[in-house]
Design a protein around this motif. Structure first.
Motif, PDB file in Angstrom:
ATOM      1  N   SER A   1      -7.177  -6.412   1.849  1.00 38.91           N
ATOM      2  CA  SER A   1      -6.670  -6.745   0.282  1.00 38.91           C
ATOM      3  C   SER A   1      -5.914  -5.764  -0.265  1.00 38.91           C
ATOM      4  CB  SER A   1      -8.221  -7.193  -0.270  1.00 38.91           C
ATOM      5  OG  SER A   1      -8.067  -7.799  -1.436  1.00 38.91           O
ATOM      6  N   TYR A   2      -5.103  -6.183  -1.072  1.00 38.27           N
ATOM      7  CA  TYR A   2      -4.264  -5.273  -1.986  1.00 38.27           C
ATOM      8  C   TYR A   2      -4.553  -4.826  -3.316  1.00 38.27           C
ATOM      9  CZ  TYR A   2      -2.014  -4.628   2.632  1.00 38.27           C
ATOM     10  OH  TYR A   2      -2.141  -4.679   3.772  1.00 38.27           O
ATOM     11  N   ARG A   3      -4.872  -4.234  -4.173  1.00 30.59           N
ATOM     12  CA  ARG A   3      -4.767  -4.064  -5.334  1.00 30.59           C
ATOM     13  C   ARG A   3      -4.246  -2.437  -5.951  1.00 30.59           C
ATOM     14  NH1 ARG A   3      -9.428  -0.907  -7.378  1.00 30.59           N
ATOM     15  NH2 ARG A   3     -10.626  -0.105  -5.913  1.00 30.59           N
ATOM     16  N   CYS A   4      -4.330  -2.522  -7.494  1.00 34.93           N
ATOM     17  CA  CYS A   4      -3.993  -1.202  -7.987  1.00 34.93           C
ATOM     18  C   CYS A   4      -5.363  -0.669  -8.693  1.00 34.93           C
ATOM     19  CB  CYS A   4      -3.169  -1.525  -9.265  1.00 34.93           C
ATOM     20  SG  CYS A   4      -3.082  -0.004 -10.301  1.00 34.93           S
ATOM     21  N   PRO A   5      -5.913   0.548  -8.021  1.00 32.70           N
ATOM     22  CA  PRO A   5      -7.280   1.086  -8.618  1.00 32.70           C
ATOM     23  C   PRO A   5      -7.291   1.445 -10.084  1.00 32.70           C
ATOM     24  CG  PRO A   5      -5.892   2.825  -7.164  1.00 32.70           C
ATOM     25  CD  PRO A   5      -5.199   1.429  -7.207  1.00 32.70           C
ATOM     26  N   ALA A   6      -6.092   1.635 -10.660  1.00 33.38           N
ATOM     27  CA  ALA A   6      -6.024   1.933 -12.163  1.00 33.38           C
ATOM     28  C   ALA A   6      -6.114   0.714 -13.068  1.00 33.38           C
ATOM     29  CB  ALA A   6      -4.817   2.529 -12.478  1.00 33.38           C
ATOM     30  N   CYS A   7      -5.329  -0.359 -12.668  1.00 36.74           N
ATOM     31  CA  CYS A   7      -5.544  -1.758 -13.424  1.00 36.74           C
ATOM     32  C   CYS A   7      -6.241  -3.044 -12.880  1.00 36.74           C
ATOM     33  CB  CYS A   7      -3.912  -2.156 -14.043  1.00 36.74           C
ATOM     34  SG  CYS A   7      -3.052  -2.427 -12.515  1.00 36.74           S
ATOM     35  N   GLN A   8      -7.037  -2.494 -11.787  1.00 38.88           N
ATOM     36  CA  GLN A   8      -7.805  -3.737 -11.101  1.00 38.88           C
ATOM     37  C   GLN A   8      -8.875  -2.886 -10.781  1.00 38.88           C
ATOM     38  OE1 GLN A   8      -4.406  -4.935  -8.460  1.00 38.88           O
ATOM     39  NE2 GLN A   8      -5.863  -6.976  -8.583  1.00 38.88           N
ATOM     40  N   ARG A   9      -9.677  -2.135 -11.802  1.00 40.98           N
ATOM     41  CA  ARG A   9     -10.821  -1.290 -11.503  1.00 40.98           C
ATOM     42  C   ARG A   9     -12.063  -2.228 -10.884  1.00 40.98           C
ATOM     43  NH1 ARG A   9     -10.333   3.390 -14.027  1.00 40.98           N
ATOM     44  NH2 ARG A   9      -8.820   3.721 -15.443  1.00 40.98           N
TER      45      ARG A   9
ATOM     46  N   ALA B   1       0.965  -1.211   0.049  1.00 47.28           N
ATOM     47  CA  ALA B   1      -0.048  -0.132  -0.003  1.00 47.28           C
ATOM     48  C   ALA B   1       0.865   1.346   0.041  1.00 47.28           C
ATOM     49  CB  ALA B   1      -0.850   0.082   1.265  1.00 47.28           C
ATOM     50  N   GLY B   2       0.653   2.039  -0.766  1.00 49.41           N
ATOM     51  CA  GLY B   2       1.211   3.446  -0.988  1.00 49.41           C
ATOM     52  C   GLY B   2       2.308   3.449  -2.034  1.00 49.41           C
TER      53      GLY B   2
ATOM     54  N   LEU C   1      -0.836   4.224  -7.224  1.00 49.26           N
ATOM     55  CA  LEU C   1      -0.413   3.588  -5.983  1.00 49.26           C
ATOM     56  C   LEU C   1      -1.400   2.480  -5.697  1.00 49.26           C
ATOM     57  CD1 LEU C   1       0.513   6.950  -4.141  1.00 49.26           C
ATOM     58  CD2 LEU C   1       1.915   5.567  -5.669  1.00 49.26           C
ATOM     59  N   ILE C   2      -0.492   1.405  -5.220  1.00 53.94           N
ATOM     60  CA  ILE C   2      -1.145   0.329  -4.600  1.00 53.94           C
ATOM     61  C   ILE C   2      -2.236   0.638  -3.348  1.00 53.94           C
ATOM     62  CG2 ILE C   2      -1.195  -2.053  -3.383  1.00 53.94           C
ATOM     63  CD1 ILE C   2      -0.344  -2.106  -6.306  1.00 53.94           C
ATOM     64  N   VAL C   3      -3.538   0.138  -3.317  1.00 55.68           N
ATOM     65  CA  VAL C   3      -4.270   0.629  -1.915  1.00 55.68           C
ATOM     66  C   VAL C   3      -4.514  -0.538  -1.109  1.00 55.68           C
ATOM     67  CG1 VAL C   3      -5.474   2.651  -3.391  1.00 55.68           C
ATOM     68  CG2 VAL C   3      -6.492   0.362  -3.489  1.00 55.68           C
ATOM     69  N   ARG C   4      -4.713  -0.252  -0.004  1.00 51.69           N
ATOM     70  CA  ARG C   4      -5.117  -1.222   1.077  1.00 51.69           C
ATOM     71  C   ARG C   4      -6.666  -1.283   1.184  1.00 51.69           C
ATOM     72  NH1 ARG C   4      -6.120  -1.431   6.377  1.00 51.69           N
ATOM     73  NH2 ARG C   4      -5.873  -3.260   7.618  1.00 51.69           N
ATOM     74  N   GLU C   5      -7.409  -2.530   1.241  1.00 53.72           N
ATOM     75  CA  GLU C   5      -8.820  -2.241   1.316  1.00 53.72           C
ATOM     76  C   GLU C   5      -9.291  -3.228   2.468  1.00 53.72           C
ATOM     77  OE1 GLU C   5     -10.291  -0.720  -2.927  1.00 53.72           O
ATOM     78  OE2 GLU C   5      -9.914  -2.728  -2.678  1.00 53.72           O
TER      79      GLU C   5
END
Length: 313
Positions: free
Chosen positions: A298-306, A272-273, A287-291
């Protein structure tokens, strides 16, 4: 908790150092590690002494050692090992001091140049050992990944689905089952009755590599997407195996006491971050985000894992 690659590293070590050897004696230092063996510690020891370890088998995160009455004989039962949160199987010389949290000690028959004790160590006592009857697999294929490929599985592990590293794993069958579910993709990947061995770390890594959101509804998956995420999970696990596992906890060590170090190569989980490597390579800043996910992260990229419009959180 050890993930599939950690358990496979342990299986390979046990296969190398323990298979083919007779169990000469058993010492139970903490009965709590045998709580799944309802017949008790005395019965556990009596049944193990004299048995020959004929194989080391893994399905998902389940590890078992089939036991035979003599070398070359067909096994009827198995020593099923649950590593839990902190369980370790260590092959050690008897002269070496006991580990602080040693629970069970198996003395093995002599083999030149090889340590003669198999030790089960477990600090948090979530793991354990149990003797279990071997039953035929429902599909006639090998019980799991092993040298012999016997079509047998412990009764307590028969409900566990095959994992992506299992040669008998059927991706098309899993896709059909996913399409019949109305749940989120990551929840399905963590369901051991659908596909085994994919824990939280490798689910995030596989979903990032496949470019899919963790809340994607499984009933909307197209077959190529299912294959893509499974191929990604397999690739991530194989890289982890090459690196010796994923160790965030000094408690995890393989049978020789060596920690894994794949955590240095993670692209999504725990990042994350930090910049998304795929976006950075394509000239985008994301940036990778933590949800929050099922009382964990759970961690993902909001741009390429919409996030899909019909997401199932």
């Amino acid at each position: 908790m050890p993930e599939l690659p950690e358990v496979e590293v342990v299986r390979r070590g046990v296969e190398r150092w323990v298979v083919g050897r007779r169990i000469e004696s058993v010492q139970v230092l903490d009965p709590r590690s045998l709580r799944r063996h309802e017949a008790g510690p005395v019965h556990f020891a009596q049944e193990l002494v004299g048995a020959v370890v004929s194989d080391a088998v893994r399905r998902g995160k389940f590890l078992w050692l089939p036991l035979a009455a003599a070398p070359g004989a067909a096994p009827r039962d198995a020593l099923l090992v649950h590593l839990g949160m902190s369980g370790q199987l260590l092959v050690k010389d008897p002269e070496l001091p006991d580990e602080k949290h040693l629970k069970v000690r198996l003395e093995l028959s002599e083999r030149p140049g090889t340590p003669s004790e198999l030790r089960f160590v477990d600090q948090r006592i979530f793991g354990g050992m149990v003797l279990d009857l071997l039953v035929p697999t429902d599909d006639g294929a090998p019980g799991g990944l092993s040298a012999t490929g016997a079509p047998l599985v412990p009764a307590r592990a028969a409900h566990i689905a095959r994992d992506p590293l299992d040669p008998a794993f059927d991706a098309d069958r899993l896709h059909d089952r996913l399409r019949r579910r109305r749940t989120g993709l990551k929840r399905a990947l963590l369901d051991q009755s659908l596909v085994s061995g994919i824990g939280n770390i490798y689910a995030d890594e596989a979903l990032w590599q496949a470019g899919l959101h963790w809340a994607r509804p499984t009933d909307t998956l197209r077959r190529p997407e299912t294959h893509r995420v499974l191929e990604a999970a397999r690739a991530v696990m194989e890289r982890a195996l090459a690196a010796g596992g994923t160790s965030f906890d000094s408690l995890y060590v393989n049978v020789n006491g060596e920690s894994g170090y794949f955590s240095r190569s993670l692209t999504a989980y725990g990042q994350a971050g930090r910049p998304c490597p795929r976006c950075a390579a394509e000239g985008r800043a994301s940036l990778i985000v933590r949800e929050q996910f099922m009382n964990r992260s759970s961690y993902r990229c909001p741009a390429c894992q919409r996030t899909p419009r019909n997401a199932r959180f």
